[in-house]
Design an enzyme around this catalytic site. Sequence first.
Site, PDB file in Angstrom:
ATOM      1  N   ASP A  72       0.849  -1.307   0.068  1.00  0.00           N
ATOM      2  CA  ASP A  72      -0.039  -0.019   0.009  1.00  0.00           C
ATOM      3  C   ASP A  72       0.943   1.201  -0.127  1.00  0.00           C
ATOM      4  O   ASP A  72       0.555   2.255  -0.712  1.00  0.00           O
ATOM      5  CB  ASP A  72      -0.763   0.149   1.096  1.00  0.00           C
ATOM      6  N   GLU A 148      -8.563 -30.267 -17.411  1.00  0.00           N
ATOM      7  CA  GLU A 148      -8.400 -29.474 -16.611  1.00  0.00           C
ATOM      8  C   GLU A 148      -9.795 -29.154 -15.648  1.00  0.00           C
ATOM      9  O   GLU A 148     -10.806 -29.597 -16.187  1.00  0.00           O
ATOM     10  CB  GLU A 148      -7.805 -28.177 -17.264  1.00  0.00           C
ATOM     11  N   LYS A 150     -13.207 -27.713 -14.346  1.00  0.00           N
ATOM     12  CA  LYS A 150     -14.297 -26.944 -14.946  1.00  0.00           C
ATOM     13  C   LYS A 150     -14.477 -25.838 -13.971  1.00  0.00           C
ATOM     14  O   LYS A 150     -15.234 -26.455 -12.928  1.00  0.00           O
ATOM     15  CB  LYS A 150     -15.535 -27.578 -15.381  1.00  0.00           C
ATOM     16  N   ASP A 152     -16.367 -23.060 -11.723  1.00  0.00           N
ATOM     17  CA  ASP A 152     -17.845 -22.743 -11.694  1.00  0.00           C
ATOM     18  C   ASP A 152     -18.214 -21.232 -11.337  1.00  0.00           C
ATOM     19  O   ASP A 152     -18.324 -20.939 -10.115  1.00  0.00           O
ATOM     20  CB  ASP A 152     -18.463 -23.676 -10.664  1.00  0.00           C
ATOM     21  N   ARG A 171     -20.517 -13.415 -20.937  1.00  0.00           N
ATOM     22  CA  ARG A 171     -21.199 -14.154 -22.087  1.00  0.00           C
ATOM     23  C   ARG A 171     -22.053 -13.913 -22.763  1.00  0.00           C
ATOM     24  O   ARG A 171     -22.051 -14.051 -24.078  1.00  0.00           O
ATOM     25  CB  ARG A 171     -21.196 -15.507 -21.532  1.00  0.00           C
ATOM     26  N   GLU A 209     -12.991 -17.570 -16.613  1.00  0.00           N
ATOM     27  CA  GLU A 209     -14.239 -17.486 -15.650  1.00  0.00           C
ATOM     28  C   GLU A 209     -13.929 -16.993 -14.361  1.00  0.00           C
ATOM     29  O   GLU A 209     -12.895 -16.905 -13.986  1.00  0.00           O
ATOM     30  CB  GLU A 209     -14.266 -19.297 -15.221  1.00  0.00           C
ATOM     31  N   LYS A 333     -10.326 -31.742 -23.198  1.00  0.00           N
ATOM     32  CA  LYS A 333      -9.900 -31.186 -24.590  1.00  0.00           C
ATOM     33  C   LYS A 333      -8.860 -31.846 -25.286  1.00  0.00           C
ATOM     34  O   LYS A 333      -7.936 -32.163 -25.057  1.00  0.00           O
ATOM     35  CB  LYS A 333      -9.484 -29.420 -24.382  1.00  0.00           C
ATOM     36  N   LYS A 357     -19.084 -33.669 -15.824  1.00  0.00           N
ATOM     37  CA  LYS A 357     -19.579 -33.160 -14.618  1.00  0.00           C
ATOM     38  C   LYS A 357     -19.709 -34.064 -13.470  1.00  0.00           C
ATOM     39  O   LYS A 357     -19.918 -35.290 -13.464  1.00  0.00           O
ATOM     40  CB  LYS A 357     -21.115 -32.983 -15.000  1.00  0.00           C
ATOM     41  N   CYS A 451     -43.429 -13.684  19.629  1.00  0.00           N
ATOM     42  CA  CYS A 451     -42.551 -14.650  20.084  1.00  0.00           C
ATOM     43  C   CYS A 451     -42.769 -15.959  20.194  1.00  0.00           C
ATOM     44  O   CYS A 451     -43.723 -16.260  21.205  1.00  0.00           O
ATOM     45  CB  CYS A 451     -41.378 -14.115  21.147  1.00  0.00           C
ATOM     46  N   CYS A 454     -41.441 -16.634  23.984  1.00  0.00           N
ATOM     47  CA  CYS A 454     -41.697 -16.014  25.250  1.00  0.00           C
ATOM     48  C   CYS A 454     -43.275 -15.300  25.192  1.00  0.00           C
ATOM     49  O   CYS A 454     -43.615 -14.503  26.054  1.00  0.00           O
ATOM     50  CB  CYS A 454     -40.563 -15.047  25.751  1.00  0.00           C
ATOM     51  N   CYS A 469     -37.455 -10.119  18.972  1.00  0.00           N
ATOM     52  CA  CYS A 469     -38.317 -10.324  20.103  1.00  0.00           C
ATOM     53  C   CYS A 469     -37.220  -9.175  21.089  1.00  0.00           C
ATOM     54  O   CYS A 469     -36.041  -9.446  21.190  1.00  0.00           O
ATOM     55  CB  CYS A 469     -37.989 -11.902  20.742  1.00  0.00           C
TER      56      CYS A 469
HETATM   57  S1  IVH Z   1     -13.574 -24.368 -22.572  1.00  0.00           S
HETATM   58  C1  IVH Z   1     -14.906 -23.549 -27.113  1.00  0.00           C
HETATM   59  N1  IVH Z   1     -12.815 -24.915 -20.199  1.00  0.00           N
HETATM   60  O1  IVH Z   1     -18.310 -23.935 -18.569  1.00  0.00           O
HETATM   61  C2  IVH Z   1     -14.485 -23.514 -25.404  1.00  0.00           C
HETATM   62  N2  IVH Z   1     -14.860 -23.874 -20.458  1.00  0.00           N
HETATM   63  O2  IVH Z   1     -20.825 -25.407 -19.257  1.00  0.00           O
HETATM   64  C3  IVH Z   1     -15.304 -23.546 -24.318  1.00  0.00           C
HETATM   65  N3  IVH Z   1     -15.895 -23.331 -18.031  1.00  0.00           N
HETATM   66  O3  IVH Z   1     -19.048 -21.825 -21.323  1.00  0.00           O
HETATM   67  C4  IVH Z   1     -14.902 -23.616 -23.191  1.00  0.00           C
HETATM   68  N4  IVH Z   1     -14.234 -24.122 -16.911  1.00  0.00           N
HETATM   69  O4  IVH Z   1     -17.847 -20.908 -19.294  1.00  0.00           O
HETATM   70  C5  IVH Z   1     -13.751 -24.329 -20.899  1.00  0.00           C
HETATM   71  N5  IVH Z   1     -11.771 -25.253 -18.171  1.00  0.00           N
HETATM   72  C6  IVH Z   1     -12.646 -24.529 -18.863  1.00  0.00           C
HETATM   73  C7  IVH Z   1     -13.808 -24.393 -18.402  1.00  0.00           C
HETATM   74  C8  IVH Z   1     -15.167 -23.936 -19.116  1.00  0.00           C
HETATM   75  C9  IVH Z   1     -15.361 -23.548 -16.901  1.00  0.00           C
HETATM   76  C10 IVH Z   1     -17.288 -22.904 -18.550  1.00  0.00           C
HETATM   77  C11 IVH Z   1     -17.380 -22.016 -19.675  1.00  0.00           C
HETATM   78  C12 IVH Z   1     -18.312 -22.868 -20.552  1.00  0.00           C
HETATM   79  C13 IVH Z   1     -19.138 -23.677 -19.861  1.00  0.00           C
HETATM   80  C14 IVH Z   1     -19.970 -24.842 -20.338  1.00  0.00           C
END
Ligand code: IVH
Length: 713
Positions: A72, A148, A150, A152, A171, A209, A333, A357, A451, A454, A469
Amino acid sequence: MGEALTLPATISIMYSKDTTKELQKLTNELIKKKSSASIKDKDAWLLKDVLRFHEYRYYILNDPLISDFEYDQLYKELEKIENDNPALITADSPTQRVAKGLTKDFPTVQHLVPMLSLNNSYNADDLIDFDRKARELTSLDKIEYCVEPKFDGGSISLIYENDLLSRGATRGDGVEGDQVTINIKQIRSLPLSAKFSDFGVQQVEIRGEVLINKSNFMKYNEGLMEQGIPPLANPRNAAAGTLRLKDPAEVAKRNLEAFVYHISYYSLLKGKKIPVELTTHSGSLKLLWDLGFRSPEKEKKIFKGIDAVIKYCEQFEITRDNLPYEIDGMVIKVNDIALQEKMGMTSHHPRWAIAFKFKARQATSKLLNVEFQVGRTGAVTPVAKLEPVAVGGVTVSSISIHNEDYIKEKDLRIGDAVLIERAGDVIPQIVKSLADVRTGHEKKIHFPKICPVCNSKLFKEEEEAVWRCINIECPAQVVERIIHFVSKDAMDIRGFGDANVRKFYELGFLKDIPGIYTLDFNSISSMEGFGQKSIDNLQTAISISKKQPLHRLIYALGIRFIGETTAKTLAQAVNHLLDFKKYSLEELQNLEDVGPKVAGSIHHFFSNKGNIKMLEELEKLGLQLKNEKKELTKGGNLTGQTFLFTGTLPTLKRSEAEAMAEENGGQILSGVSAKLNYLVVGEDAGSKLEKAKKINTVKIISEDEFLQLVGKK
Ligand code: IVH
């Protein structure tokens, strides 16, 4: 003195070991210069690099090398220099994230490449099927996959042009989103500039994300609940909602984080060839990481063939709760970008990727009834009783539904089918009622006017959502106050527990807080389940608690809005707790972090005769109402020294060790940084020890050595 420092020409954003050392040296020189007020305009660019480096250490590596305070100080120095000389401001200066005032609109912008969704899979068979199709499409026997997490959260798209972040968007419908650049800039794990040009790239569109980690989410929700505002159901909603806030300063406060995981488009600088990094997905994750982004570089794994992919996904699911943020699955991927292009996409999802999932943390149940509970401050909380249902491995049968407005807003009715979500270790929430499947027999929920414990009339303050209360003798409040008083973070009386407090109260053994210290153990010993050993333990714990420091007692009193931090501030302000009787509202507000609301609550508490009588009684019973530390710290031999404890200590409890350090004038820090003088390590010390080893000035000592320091050995 006052010479501008020079930076080695080789400085790069990728911070090699040598660069890190050099930057840390420069940081120390700048901090020294700062204290002699000799930082010059010429140092502005250097300050920027140094600050960026420390942002990277903190937000990307989670491994800071300096304290927040030092950061800072340097930040303020840069701000001052830029204020005096605006020509020095560049778009990627660390000061340029901050934005004052409110945003009017978020213009709609078109993504360079549509943001597709992902196809989902839920089990090994689905993944085997995906692999079979992928092999058919590519005519290959075995495919290399990159796997990798996903994440959330809320998805975003970023554009960097000539190395500068030029646009950030949500998005939206996948084709067009909201341009929220100003909010995106508040996310410190996203660099404002990155050297894409080193790879021949002129413009790039990146997918990622935005997340809020579980602990920040919980803190945020606690803050909402303290104000009587219903909490948000999950970190995903919190992150996505925050991105659309019109107040960037509020966005900054929520501490959003971002992961980037996909390059959807890039153009090359004139005469440049496609860099080898961008020919594979794993290469692009590495490139992003090296440029200072948080990509899943450490979490990603590359496998040939689907079997190992399945194993990794299943393993990751077991440990998902160890992560500080929420993930809802894994993404698989095809690693080779040329193959990805060959496989193509549908209008909904790419054919080269699939989401695996994890088991749902949502479930449906039936709202059977609503009970109304009275808390220690008299707040009446409706609690939904549900048909027991498993959500993410935990059976849920009871969920707080917060207040009357929440019930109305969600239109909850008894008999409704409801959707429940449990995000990680976060408390379960009702997301919504499923109004479409109502039978017509559902009943409205009526909030009580008196309440339930009481029978006193309930009151609701203007602008508050909570009915209360206000009878402070209300048995429910008395019991809850005692439970809070004995709890771990308060007086820490082990062996009491909620159930025993309730039992003793019901049997008339315990009527109020002072009653804890005059318990009749003869009567208790006649109760079932109370052997001599548990009685002895309880008696000892009660007796030890009398010596708890003043700040713990203040917190234990359960005064509204007084958390542990404010309790410490209050304890330090006086010589004796009852001094607060004489404090005016204004004097209270002069204390650090005490605003009108908190001051009002303290004033109210100390104006109440019953409370004063209780405190006098507690003092007579031997509790500590004096601020003993004030006298002790003056002469303490650890004055000016900072401490942090980690791991399990051989003999001392963490709280005892901290109190010992403080009693001798030491100060406890919350994290490892260059400000830390001593890290006291016990068994199973983790990341703090690792961090401390990297900072030369931190002394790493054992409990034994600590006890010698405080003169106990
Ligand atoms: S790849 C064309 N990688 O999950 C590429 N998506 O349920 C598409 N998401 O729309 C996305 N982690 O918002 C990719 N490691 C990850 C992700 C990821 C989260 C999200 C993304 C996508 C959604 C689909």
